[in-house]
Design an enzyme around this catalytic site. Structure first.
Site, PDB file in Angstrom:
ATOM      1  N   ARG A  27       0.214   2.824  16.561  1.00 20.96           N
ATOM      2  CA  ARG A  27      -0.192   3.883  15.630  1.00 20.96           C
ATOM      3  C   ARG A  27       0.024   5.304  16.173  1.00 20.96           C
ATOM      4  O   ARG A  27       0.551   6.152  15.468  1.00 20.96           O
ATOM      5  CB  ARG A  27      -1.649   3.688  15.175  1.00 20.96           C
ATOM      6  CG  ARG A  27      -1.865   2.395  14.390  1.00 20.96           C
ATOM      7  CD  ARG A  27      -0.902   2.284  13.215  1.00 20.96           C
ATOM      8  NE  ARG A  27      -1.151   1.153  12.339  1.00 20.96           N
ATOM      9  CZ  ARG A  27      -0.355   0.093  12.207  1.00 20.96           C
ATOM     10  NH1 ARG A  27       0.753   0.000  12.937  1.00 20.96           N
ATOM     11  NH2 ARG A  27      -0.633  -0.872  11.361  1.00 20.96           N
TER      12      ARG A  27
ATOM     13  N   ASP B   8      -7.068   1.608  11.760  1.00 17.41           N
ATOM     14  CA  ASP B   8      -5.804   2.344  11.782  1.00 17.41           C
ATOM     15  C   ASP B   8      -5.903   3.743  11.183  1.00 17.41           C
ATOM     16  O   ASP B   8      -5.232   4.669  11.626  1.00 17.41           O
ATOM     17  CB  ASP B   8      -4.712   1.538  11.075  1.00 17.41           C
ATOM     18  CG  ASP B   8      -4.270   0.352  11.922  1.00 17.41           C
ATOM     19  OD1 ASP B   8      -4.428   0.424  13.154  1.00 17.41           O
ATOM     20  OD2 ASP B   8      -3.783  -0.644  11.355  1.00 17.41           O
TER      21      ASP B   8
ATOM     22  N   SER C  48      -2.697 -10.407   5.373  1.00 14.70           N
ATOM     23  CA  SER C  48      -2.293  -9.030   5.644  1.00 14.70           C
ATOM     24  C   SER C  48      -1.745  -9.034   7.072  1.00 14.70           C
ATOM     25  O   SER C  48      -2.435  -9.421   8.016  1.00 14.70           O
ATOM     26  CB  SER C  48      -3.505  -8.112   5.523  1.00 14.70           C
ATOM     27  OG  SER C  48      -3.210  -6.888   6.135  1.00 14.70           O
TER      28      SER C  48
ATOM     29  N   ASP D 224       0.820  -1.218   0.000  1.00 16.06           N
ATOM     30  CA  ASP D 224       0.000   0.000   0.000  1.00 16.06           C
ATOM     31  C   ASP D 224       0.852   1.266   0.000  1.00 16.06           C
ATOM     32  O   ASP D 224       0.637   2.174  -0.792  1.00 16.06           O
ATOM     33  CB  ASP D 224      -0.919   0.033   1.237  1.00 16.06           C
ATOM     34  CG  ASP D 224      -2.031  -1.002   1.152  1.00 16.06           C
ATOM     35  OD1 ASP D 224      -2.444  -1.337   0.027  1.00 16.06           O
ATOM     36  OD2 ASP D 224      -2.470  -1.470   2.215  1.00 16.06           O
TER      37      ASP D 224
HETATM   38  N1  ARG Z   1      -7.618  -5.496  14.014  1.00 13.83           N
HETATM   39  C1  ARG Z   1      -6.424  -5.071  14.665  1.00 13.83           C
HETATM   40  C2  ARG Z   1      -6.542  -3.631  15.100  1.00 13.83           C
HETATM   41  O1  ARG Z   1      -7.387  -2.952  14.635  1.00 13.83           O
HETATM   42  C3  ARG Z   1      -5.177  -5.330  13.875  1.00 13.83           C
HETATM   43  C4  ARG Z   1      -5.113  -4.864  12.494  1.00 13.83           C
HETATM   44  C5  ARG Z   1      -3.843  -5.310  11.899  1.00 13.83           C
HETATM   45  N2  ARG Z   1      -3.652  -4.983  10.536  1.00 13.83           N
HETATM   46  C6  ARG Z   1      -3.335  -5.901   9.612  1.00 13.83           C
HETATM   47  N3  ARG Z   1      -3.026  -5.485   8.444  1.00 13.83           N
HETATM   48  N4  ARG Z   1      -3.314  -7.162   9.860  1.00 13.83           N
HETATM   49  O2  ARG Z   1      -5.789  -3.162  15.908  1.00 13.83           O
END
Ligand code: ARG
Length: 412
Positions: free
Chosen positions: A102, A131, A182, A22
């Site tokens: 983040r 995120d 991912s 990305d």
């Molecule tokens: N669902 C989790 C969160 O919102 C992790 C997201 C992780 N991202 C990924 N690309 N696997 O914190």
């Protein structure tokens, strides 16, 4: 040359770059579509990727400059430890390994952007995740004057079209259509989504895991570890002083070897979607279990019960991207204050997928053997129990008498 025609300086945008698909596509796409200069900033929160290679690739794609910022120590001390003091687990299970990284990535990006005179920041998150919220709310709180770009949300390409775009423009990024998961990683854990995991009925295939061995292949002999805490912070492992970073790395390996920290859950995203998430958080699960257990030894009942309720709100707050908020700051004050007594040692048994507390001790322990024992040395005043129960049960007794009387009246 026409002296009248001054070239307008390009807008400078600092992008939170990970080296993945990305954000690699984002460098090229923003240059072509926004006509801006892109500065790639990669924040090291302990993800095991080769970040120097990522930097080289960012420049190859067209970033004017690229930086790796080592934020591991800050991540441990200012982000992981506060979460640990609050035993933060979203929906009772997820240690927030992505969520708490983040705000730190946002902070480092904003600092870099401002120091280089950039007027905008950008991230590579999609419209369906948490995120984007965490990044943008952090940007807004830290530097409201900066413009925010979210190219991934705008370009309308799906993942396989992104791969085509990357191939067409010969972008050097490691992702192919074959990589099905991912992944997001930080020192506090690894998250996997997509591919076969999208169907919540499918058992996660072994190749979805990287940090942990399957409990069936884990050692047949347990390992015992002693984790010492001072004011809620882990400071020593098996009697040896260690830095937070060393401790977390060691526990990720050791507990990971025993298959500890695998979490498979249906999670409620902030953006209204339920998602299936598979996490591996060996150190986080071990440390949170140890810390929460030590609290049970040193906190009074009412404080402990109150804190447990607040911990859920705290975890929600972190999950929902409100790291830089007055409520978070206020809750931190509570967590810090209540952790002043969380000093002591916890003994854990690591075996076949679980980290179990098997012993705990503290110089500030409220546990009194004299009060609890049925053997000699009992100091509890047995005569007090009767009066206590009379007073304690009185409201229920009165209510019941009235209820019975009413039922009798109706029957008559
Ligand atoms: N669902 C989790 C969160 O919102 C992790 C997201 C992780 N991202 C990924 N690309 N696997 O914190």
């Amino acid at each position: 040359m026409n002296p009248e025609k001054k070239s307008v300086p390009k807008e400078k945008v600092a992008l939170a770059y990970s080296g993945g698909l990305d954000t690699s596509v984002a460098i090229k796409w923003m240059q072509d579509n926004y006509g801006c200069e892109v500065i790639a900033v990669c924040v090291d929160v302990g993800q095991p990727d080769d970040l120097n290679d990522a930097m080289r690739r960012a420049r190859e794609i067209g970033a004017s400059r690229s930086f790796v910022i080592d934020a591991k120590k800050e991540f441990v001390e200012e982000y992981i430890f506060p979460s640990l003091k609050a035993n933060a687990l979203y929906e009772g299970r997820y240690p927030l390994s992505t969520a708490i990284s983040r705000p730190l990535i946002a902070k480092k990006l904003v600092e870099k952007a401002l120091s280089l005179g950039a007027t905008a920041v950008a991230h590579g998150c999609t419209a369906k995740g948490n995120d984007q919220v965490r990044f943008e709310v952090s940007f807004m709180s830290l530097a409201p004057e900066l413009k925010i770009y979210a190219p991934t949300r705008e370009w309308g390409m799906n993942r396989s079209e992104e791969v085509d775009y990357a191939e067409k423009h010969k972008l050097p990024c490691p992702v192919t259509k074959k990589s099905i998961y991912s992944i997001d990683e930080s020192l506090w854990g690894r998250a996997a989504e997509c591919g076969p995991l999208d169907d919540p009925w499918n058992e996660p295939p072994e190749d979805a895991f990287k940090w942990t061995s399957s409990p069936k292949d884990s050692p047949d002999k347990p390992d015992y570890v002693e984790i010492a805490f001072e004011k809620g912070i882990p400071v020593a492992l098996d009697g040896k002083k260690v830095t937070g970073l060393e401790l977390i790395k060691t526990l990720n390996e050791l507990a990971g070897k025993h298959g500890i920290g695998r979490i498979d859950m249906i999670e409620n995203r902030l953006v209204g979607i339920k998602s299936r998430e598979v996490y591996e958080c060996p150190a986080a699960v071990t440390l949170i279990s140890a810390h929460a257990d030590l609290e049970t030894l040193v906190m009074t009942k009412d404080l402990l019960h109150y804190k447990r309720k607040m911990e859920q709100d705290y975890a929600d707050l972190l999950y929902n991207g409100l790291w830089f908020s007055p409520l978070k700051e206020s809750m931190d004050a509570f967590m810090d204050y209540t952790n002043q007594h969380v000093t002591g040692t916890v003994r854990m048994k690591l075996f076949k997928g679980s980290a179990v507390v098997v012993g705990r001790k503290s110089p500030l322990s409220l546990y009194d053997e004299g009060l609890v024992t049925y053997q000699t040395g009992d100091v509890f005043d047995h005569t007090s129990a009767k009066g206590f129960i009379y007073v304690w049960g009185l409201p229920s007794k009165v209510a019941s008498v009235v209820k019975k009387k009413k039922a009798g009246d109706k029957g008559a």
